[in-house]
Design a protein around this motif. Structure first.
Motif, short mmCIF file in Angstrom:
data_model
loop_
_atom_site.label_atom_id
_atom_site.label_comp_id
_atom_site.label_asym_id
_atom_site.label_seq_id
_atom_site.Cartn_x
_atom_site.Cartn_y
_atom_site.Cartn_z
N GLY A 180 0.78 -1.23 0.00
CA GLY A 180 0.00 0.00 0.00
C GLY A 180 0.81 1.28 0.00
O GLY A 180 0.26 2.36 0.14
N ALA A 181 2.12 1.18 -0.16
CA ALA A 181 2.98 2.37 -0.09
C ALA A 181 2.89 3.19 -1.37
O ALA A 181 2.37 2.74 -2.40
N ILE A 182 3.45 4.38 -1.32
CA ILE A 182 3.56 5.24 -2.48
C ILE A 182 4.45 4.54 -3.51
O ILE A 182 5.38 3.83 -3.16
N GLY A 183 4.16 4.71 -4.77
CA GLY A 183 4.99 4.15 -5.83
C GLY A 183 4.45 2.84 -6.37
O GLY A 183 3.25 2.71 -6.62
N CYS A 184 5.31 1.87 -6.53
CA CYS A 184 4.94 0.59 -7.16
C CYS A 184 3.87 -0.17 -6.38
O CYS A 184 3.03 -0.84 -6.98
N ASP A 185 3.90 -0.09 -5.05
CA ASP A 185 2.89 -0.82 -4.26
C ASP A 185 1.49 -0.40 -4.67
O ASP A 185 0.65 -1.23 -5.01
N MET A 186 1.21 0.90 -4.64
CA MET A 186 -0.14 1.36 -4.97
C MET A 186 -0.44 1.12 -6.44
O MET A 186 -1.57 0.79 -6.79
N ALA A 187 0.56 1.23 -7.31
CA ALA A 187 0.34 0.94 -8.73
C ALA A 187 -0.12 -0.51 -8.90
O ALA A 187 -0.98 -0.80 -9.74
N ALA A 188 0.44 -1.42 -8.12
CA ALA A 188 0.04 -2.83 -8.18
C ALA A 188 -1.40 -3.01 -7.72
O ALA A 188 -2.20 -3.70 -8.38
N HIS A 189 -1.77 -2.39 -6.61
CA HIS A 189 -3.15 -2.51 -6.10
C HIS A 189 -4.15 -1.93 -7.10
O HIS A 189 -5.20 -2.52 -7.37
N LEU A 190 -3.81 -0.77 -7.68
CA LEU A 190 -4.71 -0.14 -8.63
C LEU A 190 -4.78 -0.92 -9.94
O LEU A 190 -5.84 -0.96 -10.59
N GLY A 191 -3.70 -1.56 -10.33
CA GLY A 191 -3.73 -2.43 -11.50
C GLY A 191 -4.68 -3.60 -11.28
O GLY A 191 -5.47 -3.95 -12.17
#
Length: 179
Positions: free
Chosen positions: A62-73
């Motif tokens: 859930g962190a800023i960057g790749c983590d959130m990009a993964a969740h939103l993907g």
């Protein structure tokens, strides 16, 4: 969860919000630097969407960057419940980072799963993030590093995954795409 029973330091308990059935699905952990490049964030988002469309749950922090990009993907896959698990270093009463509050609410509305080994009101503290990373890697048989610095949380997650006997994959970036 079954896979967490076999890591070196399994959590004593897990608090959760959302769809706990996601824990029994095939999953892959996806991690990356908070200061990831634009291309790493785009690649993470696209890859997570494709994996989710193929029935794979995306696990991240859930962190800023790749983590959130993964969740939103995973959310873009339009599958319900949203095929993603967010593992927090703090309690689940105040999701961190606060700048992602709207994303967390939307993901929860769509059926994601939020997990933490911390009690409900426990605050986010710096030393809890590396401990959280062992759970991210422990929930999946595979971990994908999208971008990471030498001493980043993503590198810590990769080391936990290797210690846990998991497969670790890394996205190869162009030479000029260094963070």
């Amino acid at each position: 969860p079954r896979l967490l029973r076999f890591i070196q330091d399994p959590p004593n308990l897990l608090m959760f919000r959302g769809t706990k059935n996601l824990l029994s699905e095939r999953s892959i952990a996806v991690v990356g630097s908070r200061k990831s490049s634009g291309s790493a964030i785009r690649e993470t988002n696209v890859l997570a969407e494709h994996l989710a469309q193929r029935g794979i749950v995306i696990v991240s922090g859930g962190a800023i960057g790749c983590d959130m990009a993964a969740h939103l993907g995973a959310l873009k896959s339009r599958l319900r419940p949203a095929p993603t698990i967010i593992v927090f270093a703090n309690g689940l009463s105040r999701l961190y980072p606060r700048c992602h509050q709207a994303y967390f609410e939307r993901l929860l509305e769509e059926g994601c799963l939020c997990l933490s080994e911390r009690l409900w009101d426990y605050p986010a503290r710096p030393f809890d993030f590396p401990a959280r990373n062992r759970i991210i890697s422990g929930l999946s048989l595979r971990l994908l590093v999208m971008q990471a610095g030498e001493k980043s949380g993503a590198s810590i997650s990769a080391n936990y995954a290797l210690d846990q006997g998991r497969e670790v994959f890394a996205l190869v970036h162009p030479e000029d795409d260094v963070r």
